[in-house]
Design an enzyme around this catalytic site. Structure first.
Site, PDB file in Angstrom:
ATOM      1  N   SER A  43       0.840  -1.205   0.000  1.00 18.17           N
ATOM      2  CA  SER A  43       0.000   0.000   0.000  1.00 18.17           C
ATOM      3  C   SER A  43       0.872   1.251   0.000  1.00 18.17           C
ATOM      4  O   SER A  43       2.044   1.205   0.385  1.00 18.17           O
ATOM      5  CB  SER A  43      -0.925  -0.016   1.215  1.00 18.17           C
ATOM      6  OG  SER A  43      -0.184  -0.186   2.401  1.00 18.17           O
TER       7      SER A  43
ATOM      8  N   GLU B 143       0.948   5.558   0.925  1.00 19.59           N
ATOM      9  CA  GLU B 143       0.293   6.663   1.637  1.00 19.59           C
ATOM     10  C   GLU B 143       0.596   7.991   0.939  1.00 19.59           C
ATOM     11  O   GLU B 143       1.737   8.257   0.577  1.00 19.59           O
ATOM     12  CB  GLU B 143       0.796   6.693   3.087  1.00 19.59           C
ATOM     13  CG  GLU B 143       0.123   7.774   3.915  1.00 19.59           C
ATOM     14  CD  GLU B 143       0.424   7.634   5.394  1.00 19.59           C
ATOM     15  OE1 GLU B 143       0.301   6.525   5.950  1.00 19.59           O
ATOM     16  OE2 GLU B 143       0.804   8.659   5.989  1.00 19.59           O
TER      17      GLU B 143
ATOM     18  N   THR C  69      -3.935  10.995   4.017  1.00 20.50           N
ATOM     19  CA  THR C  69      -3.850  11.523   5.384  1.00 20.50           C
ATOM     20  C   THR C  69      -4.901  12.616   5.617  1.00 20.50           C
ATOM     21  O   THR C  69      -5.477  13.176   4.678  1.00 20.50           O
ATOM     22  CB  THR C  69      -2.448  12.085   5.698  1.00 20.50           C
ATOM     23  OG1 THR C  69      -2.226  13.215   4.851  1.00 20.50           O
ATOM     24  CG2 THR C  69      -1.370  11.050   5.478  1.00 20.50           C
TER      25      THR C  69
ATOM     26  N   ASP D   7      -2.404  14.712  15.950  1.00 23.60           N
ATOM     27  CA  ASP D   7      -1.615  15.700  16.697  1.00 23.60           C
ATOM     28  C   ASP D   7      -2.037  17.076  16.224  1.00 23.60           C
ATOM     29  O   ASP D   7      -1.788  17.432  15.080  1.00 23.60           O
ATOM     30  CB  ASP D   7      -0.114  15.567  16.358  1.00 23.60           C
ATOM     31  CG  ASP D   7       0.462  14.304  16.928  1.00 23.60           C
ATOM     32  OD1 ASP D   7       0.152  13.993  18.084  1.00 23.60           O
ATOM     33  OD2 ASP D   7       1.244  13.650  16.211  1.00 23.60           O
TER      34      ASP D   7
ATOM     35  N   LYS E 215      -7.209  -0.525  21.428  1.00 25.11           N
ATOM     36  CA  LYS E 215      -7.772  -0.166  20.118  1.00 25.11           C
ATOM     37  C   LYS E 215      -8.251  -1.422  19.381  1.00 25.11           C
ATOM     38  O   LYS E 215      -9.297  -1.429  18.740  1.00 25.11           O
ATOM     39  CB  LYS E 215      -6.720   0.577  19.271  1.00 25.11           C
ATOM     40  CG  LYS E 215      -6.349   1.951  19.830  1.00 25.11           C
ATOM     41  CD  LYS E 215      -5.578   2.812  18.844  1.00 25.11           C
ATOM     42  CE  LYS E 215      -4.100   2.629  18.876  1.00 25.11           C
ATOM     43  NZ  LYS E 215      -3.355   3.692  18.170  1.00 25.11           N
TER      44      LYS E 215
ATOM     45  N   PHE F  48      12.609  13.850  10.491  1.00 30.20           N
ATOM     46  CA  PHE F  48      11.701  12.776  10.895  1.00 30.20           C
ATOM     47  C   PHE F  48      12.065  12.200  12.258  1.00 30.20           C
ATOM     48  O   PHE F  48      11.185  11.804  13.016  1.00 30.20           O
ATOM     49  CB  PHE F  48      11.641  11.678   9.837  1.00 30.20           C
ATOM     50  CG  PHE F  48      10.720  12.054   8.714  1.00 30.20           C
ATOM     51  CD1 PHE F  48       9.351  12.078   8.908  1.00 30.20           C
ATOM     52  CD2 PHE F  48      11.217  12.424   7.489  1.00 30.20           C
ATOM     53  CE1 PHE F  48       8.489  12.453   7.896  1.00 30.20           C
ATOM     54  CE2 PHE F  48      10.367  12.809   6.455  1.00 30.20           C
ATOM     55  CZ  PHE F  48       8.998  12.828   6.663  1.00 30.20           C
TER      56      PHE F  48
ATOM     57  N   HIS G  29       3.694  -0.906   3.851  1.00 27.78           N
ATOM     58  CA  HIS G  29       2.944   0.345   3.640  1.00 27.78           C
ATOM     59  C   HIS G  29       3.978   1.454   3.444  1.00 27.78           C
ATOM     60  O   HIS G  29       4.742   1.752   4.354  1.00 27.78           O
ATOM     61  CB  HIS G  29       2.068   0.620   4.873  1.00 27.78           C
ATOM     62  CG  HIS G  29       1.263   1.882   4.774  1.00 27.78           C
ATOM     63  ND1 HIS G  29       0.131   1.995   3.994  1.00 27.78           N
ATOM     64  CD2 HIS G  29       1.426   3.101   5.351  1.00 27.78           C
ATOM     65  CE1 HIS G  29      -0.370   3.215   4.106  1.00 27.78           C
ATOM     66  NE2 HIS G  29       0.399   3.916   4.916  1.00 27.78           N
TER      67      HIS G  29
END
Ligand code: FAD
Length: 283
Positions: free
Chosen positions: A15, A17, A48, A109, A166, A217, A265
């Site tokens: 996948s 993003e 996102t 966030d 979760k 990052f 991903h």
């Protein structure tokens, strides 16, 4: 198609993003990136969502467009920290109407200068969003996992307890924060198994193509960058840094595949070249 169903059928998924471009003049970049990555037949792509809700319309726009115009399975990210239940409900109605079945349920966030009164306090943590979505409709829901622990977390055990919460609320799969040292991921899988987290866990991969990116990052999400990689990249040309980063990511993914991961991903940053080379390197 629901990602949970795909994971039931396939041993290994891929996948990508993307984020919705802020400026209209950058939209063509994302179009081109999707065109170039589509031939790799992703099992889904994800879009996102700004934690303050700022990208809400754009996230919805790209989610719908990718499904309709590119005919690619999509997952929309949804954050809850600055959302009311009726905001979330409106998003879910839109997704139902469009036949979009996959959501990554996140707390989010808020930006640093985000006004306190915009934090709605109707959802404090992502598990509450997972519960809300699962009680409200027939969606396949993913959640975020943190191989090195979430940056606010007291310790790794607490963090995994929160992940378990979760999953107990109905999450169907986990997508992880990016990491560069697979040991963190394998330890995370061990901790998850210890807590009976039995849903598929998909590792998040971001090929590093620039040393400045590494620093940014590391500060943002707390991912550890191996010293050897930093040393290798320092004082190199842009071109050489790119090659080193791609080579590193290929090795990282080969090792993950060898160890039986359920998929990859890719955090593409809306660029195609590095992800394309890494996938070609795996063939
Ligand atoms: P949570 O699971 O709610 O966890 C947040 C913190 O609270 C953690 O420290 C956790 O340990 C703690 N916690 C959880 N439950 C409890 C509890 N019951 N009691 C006490 N503490 C608890 N951000 C965006 O804004 N938009 C995006 O589109 C986006 N996409 C992402 C995609 C992926 C794959 C990942 C890994 C992250 C993404 N993020 C995105 C970042 C994410 O929103 C942040 O990392 C955020 O800080 C935490 O979100 P979460 O859903 O993991 O929160």
């Amino acid at each position: 198609m629901k990602i949970s169903e795909i994971l039931n059928k396939k041993e290994f998924i891929v996948s990508f993003e993307f984020f919705p471009p802020k400026k209209e003049e950058n939209e063509h970049i994302l179009f081109e990136t999707i065109e170039k990555l589509k031939p790799f037949n992703p099992d889904f792509v994800s879009i996102t969502y700004g934690a303050g809700g700022s990208t809400r319309d754009k996230t919805a726009y790209w989610t719908k467009l990718i499904k309709k115009d590119f005919d690619i399975n999509v997952m929309m990210h949804l954050t809850c920290i600055a959302a009311t239940k009726s905001d979330i409900d409106a998003n879910l109605s839109m997704l139902e109407q469009e036949g979009i079945e996959n959501i990554l349920a996140l707390r989010g966030d808020p930006p640093r200068d985000f006004p306190e009164d915009k934090i709605k306090k109707e959802f404090r943590y992502a598990y509450e969003l997972v519960s809300f979505i699962k009680n409200r409709g027939d969606f396949s829901v993913g959640v975020a996992g943190y191989p090195e622990g979430h940056i606010e977390s007291e310790n790794l055990e607490k963090d995994i307890e929160h992940l378990k919460q979760k999953v107990d609320c109905g999450a169907d799969f986990v997508v992880t924060q990016l990491f560069f040292d697979n040991t963190y991921f394998y330890d995370f899988l061990d901790r998850a198994a210890k807590y009976n987290i039995n849903v598929p866990i998909i590792p998040g991969i971001m090929p590093i193509t620039n040393i400045n990116q590494v620093i940014k990052f590391t500060e943002m999400c707390g991912a550890t960058v191996p010293e050897t990689l930093i040393k290798e990249m320092i004082d190199k040309s842009e071109e050489d840094m790119f090659k080193i980063g791609v080579e590193y990511a290929i090795k990282q993914c080969i090792d993950l595949k060898k160890n039986g991961v359920r998929g990859l991903h890719f955090y593409t940053l809306n660029k195609s070249e590095a992800t394309k080379l890494v996938l070609e390197g795996l063939l």
